[in-house]
Scaffold this motif. Structure first.
Motif, PDB file in Angstrom:
ATOM      1  N   GLY A 169       0.839  -1.198   0.000  1.00 17.08           N
ATOM      2  CA  GLY A 169       0.000   0.000   0.000  1.00 17.08           C
ATOM      3  C   GLY A 169       0.873   1.247   0.000  1.00 17.08           C
ATOM      4  N   ARG A 170       0.262   2.360  -0.293  1.00 16.45           N
ATOM      5  CA  ARG A 170       0.955   3.643  -0.324  1.00 16.45           C
ATOM      6  C   ARG A 170       0.048   4.708   0.263  1.00 16.45           C
ATOM      7  NH1 ARG A 170       4.599   0.997  -1.200  1.00 16.45           N
ATOM      8  NH2 ARG A 170       6.287   1.143  -2.723  1.00 16.45           N
ATOM      9  N   VAL A 171       0.576   5.929   0.429  1.00 14.20           N
ATOM     10  CA  VAL A 171      -0.303   7.001   0.913  1.00 14.20           C
ATOM     11  C   VAL A 171      -1.446   7.222  -0.069  1.00 14.20           C
ATOM     12  CG1 VAL A 171       1.298   8.271   2.383  1.00 14.20           C
ATOM     13  CG2 VAL A 171       1.290   8.725  -0.066  1.00 14.20           C
ATOM     14  N   TYR A 172      -1.205   6.918  -1.369  1.00 15.51           N
ATOM     15  CA  TYR A 172      -2.212   7.163  -2.407  1.00 15.51           C
ATOM     16  C   TYR A 172      -2.973   5.904  -2.821  1.00 15.51           C
ATOM     17  CZ  TYR A 172       1.744   5.457  -5.135  1.00 15.51           C
ATOM     18  OH  TYR A 172       2.798   4.709  -5.583  1.00 15.51           O
ATOM     19  N   SER A 173      -2.600   4.736  -2.283  1.00 16.63           N
ATOM     20  CA  SER A 173      -3.336   3.512  -2.656  1.00 16.63           C
ATOM     21  C   SER A 173      -3.303   2.507  -1.514  1.00 16.63           C
ATOM     22  CB  SER A 173      -2.741   2.880  -3.933  1.00 16.63           C
ATOM     23  OG  SER A 173      -1.454   2.402  -3.669  1.00 16.63           O
ATOM     24  N   GLN A 174      -4.434   1.837  -1.313  1.00 16.90           N
ATOM     25  CA  GLN A 174      -4.537   0.891  -0.201  1.00 16.90           C
ATOM     26  C   GLN A 174      -3.833  -0.426  -0.508  1.00 16.90           C
ATOM     27  OE1 GLN A 174      -8.457   0.317   1.392  1.00 16.90           O
ATOM     28  NE2 GLN A 174      -7.876   1.955   2.789  1.00 16.90           N
ATOM     29  N   ARG A 175      -3.385  -1.078   0.549  1.00 20.16           N
ATOM     30  CA  ARG A 175      -2.837  -2.428   0.422  1.00 20.16           C
ATOM     31  C   ARG A 175      -3.918  -3.360  -0.117  1.00 20.16           C
ATOM     32  NH1 ARG A 175       0.547  -5.291   4.901  1.00 20.16           N
ATOM     33  NH2 ARG A 175       0.951  -3.156   5.471  1.00 20.16           N
ATOM     34  N   LYS A 176      -3.560  -4.255  -1.044  1.00 23.81           N
ATOM     35  CA  LYS A 176      -4.558  -5.173  -1.618  1.00 23.81           C
ATOM     36  C   LYS A 176      -4.448  -6.554  -0.976  1.00 23.81           C
ATOM     37  CE  LYS A 176      -4.445  -3.171  -6.319  1.00 23.81           C
ATOM     38  NZ  LYS A 176      -5.703  -2.451  -6.302  1.00 23.81           N
ATOM     39  N   THR A 177      -5.510  -7.314  -1.075  1.00 18.26           N
ATOM     40  CA  THR A 177      -5.482  -8.687  -0.573  1.00 18.26           C
ATOM     41  C   THR A 177      -4.716  -9.565  -1.573  1.00 18.26           C
ATOM     42  OG1 THR A 177      -7.455  -9.337  -1.775  1.00 18.26           O
ATOM     43  CG2 THR A 177      -7.793  -8.376   0.419  1.00 18.26           C
ATOM     44  N   PRO A 178      -4.185 -10.721  -1.127  1.00 21.01           N
ATOM     45  CA  PRO A 178      -3.502 -11.623  -2.062  1.00 21.01           C
ATOM     46  C   PRO A 178      -4.379 -11.973  -3.259  1.00 21.01           C
ATOM     47  CG  PRO A 178      -3.100 -12.320   0.189  1.00 21.01           C
ATOM     48  CD  PRO A 178      -4.102 -11.206   0.268  1.00 21.01           C
ATOM     49  N   CYS A 179      -5.674 -12.186  -3.012  1.00 24.60           N
ATOM     50  CA  CYS A 179      -6.590 -12.537  -4.089  1.00 24.60           C
ATOM     51  C   CYS A 179      -6.665 -11.410  -5.122  1.00 24.60           C
ATOM     52  CB  CYS A 179      -7.975 -12.806  -3.496  1.00 24.60           C
ATOM     53  SG  CYS A 179      -9.188 -13.260  -4.722  1.00 24.60           S
ATOM     54  N   ASP A 180      -6.815 -10.180  -4.651  1.00 20.48           N
ATOM     55  CA  ASP A 180      -6.892  -9.032  -5.568  1.00 20.48           C
ATOM     56  C   ASP A 180      -5.583  -8.843  -6.328  1.00 20.48           C
ATOM     57  OD1 ASP A 180      -9.470  -8.549  -4.841  1.00 20.48           O
ATOM     58  OD2 ASP A 180      -9.012  -6.899  -3.459  1.00 20.48           O
ATOM     59  N   ILE A 181      -4.471  -9.056  -5.635  1.00 14.26           N
ATOM     60  CA  ILE A 181      -3.167  -8.883  -6.300  1.00 14.26           C
ATOM     61  C   ILE A 181      -3.000  -9.926  -7.398  1.00 14.26           C
ATOM     62  CG2 ILE A 181      -0.663  -8.973  -6.003  1.00 14.26           C
ATOM     63  CD1 ILE A 181      -1.127  -7.962  -3.098  1.00 14.26           C
ATOM     64  N   ALA A 182      -3.294 -11.189  -7.069  1.00 16.79           N
ATOM     65  CA  ALA A 182      -3.147 -12.255  -8.071  1.00 16.79           C
ATOM     66  C   ALA A 182      -4.034 -11.967  -9.277  1.00 16.79           C
ATOM     67  CB  ALA A 182      -3.505 -13.605  -7.450  1.00 16.79           C
ATOM     68  N   ASN A 183      -5.253 -11.529  -9.032  1.00 19.45           N
ATOM     69  CA  ASN A 183      -6.159 -11.232 -10.145  1.00 19.45           C
ATOM     70  C   ASN A 183      -5.679 -10.032 -10.960  1.00 19.45           C
ATOM     71  OD1 ASN A 183      -7.918 -13.362  -9.757  1.00 19.45           O
ATOM     72  ND2 ASN A 183      -9.131 -12.248  -8.247  1.00 19.45           N
ATOM     73  N   ALA A 184      -5.127  -9.016 -10.256  1.00 21.37           N
ATOM     74  CA  ALA A 184      -4.610  -7.834 -10.968  1.00 21.37           C
ATOM     75  C   ALA A 184      -3.421  -8.220 -11.849  1.00 21.37           C
ATOM     76  CB  ALA A 184      -4.202  -6.752  -9.969  1.00 21.37           C
ATOM     77  N   LEU A 185      -2.565  -9.095 -11.334  1.00 18.18           N
ATOM     78  CA  LEU A 185      -1.396  -9.518 -12.118  1.00 18.18           C
ATOM     79  C   LEU A 185      -1.837 -10.290 -13.364  1.00 18.18           C
ATOM     80  CD1 LEU A 185       1.116 -10.701  -9.351  1.00 18.18           C
ATOM     81  CD2 LEU A 185       1.013  -8.499 -10.527  1.00 18.18           C
ATOM     82  N   ILE A 186      -2.832 -11.149 -13.177  1.00 19.13           N
ATOM     83  CA  ILE A 186      -3.313 -11.936 -14.321  1.00 19.13           C
ATOM     84  C   ILE A 186      -3.985 -11.012 -15.346  1.00 19.13           C
ATOM     85  CG2 ILE A 186      -5.016 -13.693 -14.981  1.00 19.13           C
ATOM     86  CD1 ILE A 186      -4.286 -15.006 -12.168  1.00 19.13           C
ATOM     87  N   ALA A 187      -4.740 -10.013 -14.855  1.00 24.64           N
ATOM     88  CA  ALA A 187      -5.410  -9.072 -15.763  1.00 24.64           C
ATOM     89  C   ALA A 187      -4.395  -8.228 -16.548  1.00 24.64           C
ATOM     90  CB  ALA A 187      -6.334  -8.159 -14.964  1.00 24.64           C
ATOM     91  N   GLU A 188      -3.250  -7.940 -15.925  1.00 25.28           N
ATOM     92  CA  GLU A 188      -2.245  -7.082 -16.574  1.00 25.28           C
ATOM     93  C   GLU A 188      -1.170  -7.894 -17.308  1.00 25.28           C
ATOM     94  OE1 GLU A 188      -2.284  -3.849 -17.018  1.00 25.28           O
ATOM     95  OE2 GLU A 188      -4.210  -3.758 -16.003  1.00 25.28           O
ATOM     96  N   ARG A 189      -1.336  -9.209 -17.320  1.00 22.46           N
ATOM     97  CA  ARG A 189      -0.397 -10.100 -18.015  1.00 22.46           C
ATOM     98  C   ARG A 189      -0.508  -9.813 -19.524  1.00 22.46           C
ATOM     99  NH1 ARG A 189      -0.414 -14.856 -20.328  1.00 22.46           N
ATOM    100  NH2 ARG A 189       1.246 -16.354 -19.851  1.00 22.46           N
ATOM    101  N   GLY A 190       0.581  -9.342 -20.139  1.00 22.29           N
ATOM    102  CA  GLY A 190       0.542  -9.005 -21.564  1.00 22.29           C
ATOM    103  C   GLY A 190       0.047  -7.588 -21.827  1.00 22.29           C
ATOM    104  N   ARG A 191      -0.302  -6.861 -20.765  1.00 19.38           N
ATOM    105  CA  ARG A 191      -0.703  -5.443 -20.916  1.00 19.38           C
ATOM    106  C   ARG A 191       0.376  -4.592 -20.240  1.00 19.38           C
ATOM    107  NH1 ARG A 191      -7.058  -5.302 -20.564  1.00 19.38           N
ATOM    108  NH2 ARG A 191      -6.645  -3.338 -19.527  1.00 19.38           N
ATOM    109  N   HIS A 192       0.290  -4.502 -18.921  1.00 16.87           N
ATOM    110  CA  HIS A 192       1.330  -3.770 -18.207  1.00 16.87           C
ATOM    111  C   HIS A 192       2.637  -4.584 -18.155  1.00 16.87           C
ATOM    112  CE1 HIS A 192       2.141  -0.897 -14.581  1.00 16.87           C
ATOM    113  NE2 HIS A 192       3.266  -1.241 -15.158  1.00 16.87           N
ATOM    114  N   PHE A 193       2.489  -5.886 -17.938  1.00 18.70           N
ATOM    115  CA  PHE A 193       3.666  -6.707 -17.624  1.00 18.70           C
ATOM    116  C   PHE A 193       3.927  -7.805 -18.658  1.00 18.70           C
ATOM    117  CE2 PHE A 193       1.592  -5.599 -13.479  1.00 18.70           C
ATOM    118  CZ  PHE A 193       2.490  -4.613 -13.110  1.00 18.70           C
TER     119      PHE A 193
END
Ligand SMILES: [Fe+2]
Ligand SMILES: [Fe+2]
Length: 222
Positions: A169-193
């Motif tokens: 997390g940061r002052v500008y963004s909240q810490r995410k749960t492992p589930c949300d992080i894993a899903n975000a990484l999969i969603a950004e696979r081939g886009r951001h990353f």
């Protein structure tokens, strides 16, 4: 921002005329530089330490050689060194940044490159400092590079960097749960990353190999 030169680093680290290996030299010079970051901005320093550890385990999973891993470790430690030159009040501002403040923060990539190119022994880490905010799809900065035009080290550090922002997390963004992080990484696979780098991170996360991070339970994905 020049604080070292070739003569004084040799004088300090080559006392008996015996050449030290490059990695030892780099590590020593990087330690000197990182002390400045530690004094100015502890949060960025601690972030850089975590990014370096995450980058290392991803690099191992991708089969990098020991020498490449050592360079990746140092590249992770130095990736945000340009933030030394950015006003701390802007870096820690808890509200949405104004347009000109955002431009100042983004400039840490170019400042980092410029600084590392000025420090003998650390020139080889300048490119990751410049390119760690590039995106696989070409929508990153400062150069809008895409896929393999971005070096593998910068692609790994980019993911390690984002992973730390999500887990801490940061002052500008909240810490995410492992589930949300894993899903975000999969969603950004081939886009951001880079997809291969995301796969490597997910693999080491499932295996519980990421320092300081609990193993990802397979049930939290998807
Ligand atoms: Fe950065
Ligand atoms: Fe970072």
């Amino acid at each position: 921002m020049q604080i070292l030169n070739a003569n004084n680093t040799n004088a300090i680290w080559n006392l008996n005329g015996t050449e030290l290996p490059d990695s030892v030299m780099d590590s020593a010079v990087a330690g000197f530089v990182l002390r400045n970051l530690h004094q100015k901005d502890l949060e960025t320093y601690e972030h850089s330490e975590r990014v370096s550890k995450y980058a290392l385990v991803i690099g191992r999973a991708l089969g990098l050689l020991p020498e490449e891993l050592e360079r990746l470790r140092l590249a992770g430690l130095l990736h945000d060194i340009g933030k030394i030159a950015v006003n701390l009040a802007i870096l820690s501002k808890p509200k949405k940044l104004e347009h000109h403040e955002m431009a100042t923060v983004r400039n840490h990539t170019e400042l980092g490159q410029e600084f590392l190119l000025s420090v003998p022994g650390l020139e080889r880490y300048a490119q990751v400092a410049r390119s760690h905010h590039e995106r696989w799809d070409g929508k990153g900065y400062p150069d809008g590079l895409r896929d393999q035009d971005i070096s593998l080290s910068a692609r790994i550090v980019a993911l390690a960097d984002a992973f730390d922002v999500m887990t801490q997390g940061r002052v500008y963004s909240q810490r995410k749960t492992p589930c949300d992080i894993a899903n975000a990484l999969i969603a950004e696979r081939g886009r951001h990353f880079d997809p291969c780098v995301v796969d490597a991170l997910l693999e080491v996360w499932r295996e519980g190999l990421i320092p300081g991070i609990e193993a990802l339970r397979s049930s939290v994905e998807g």
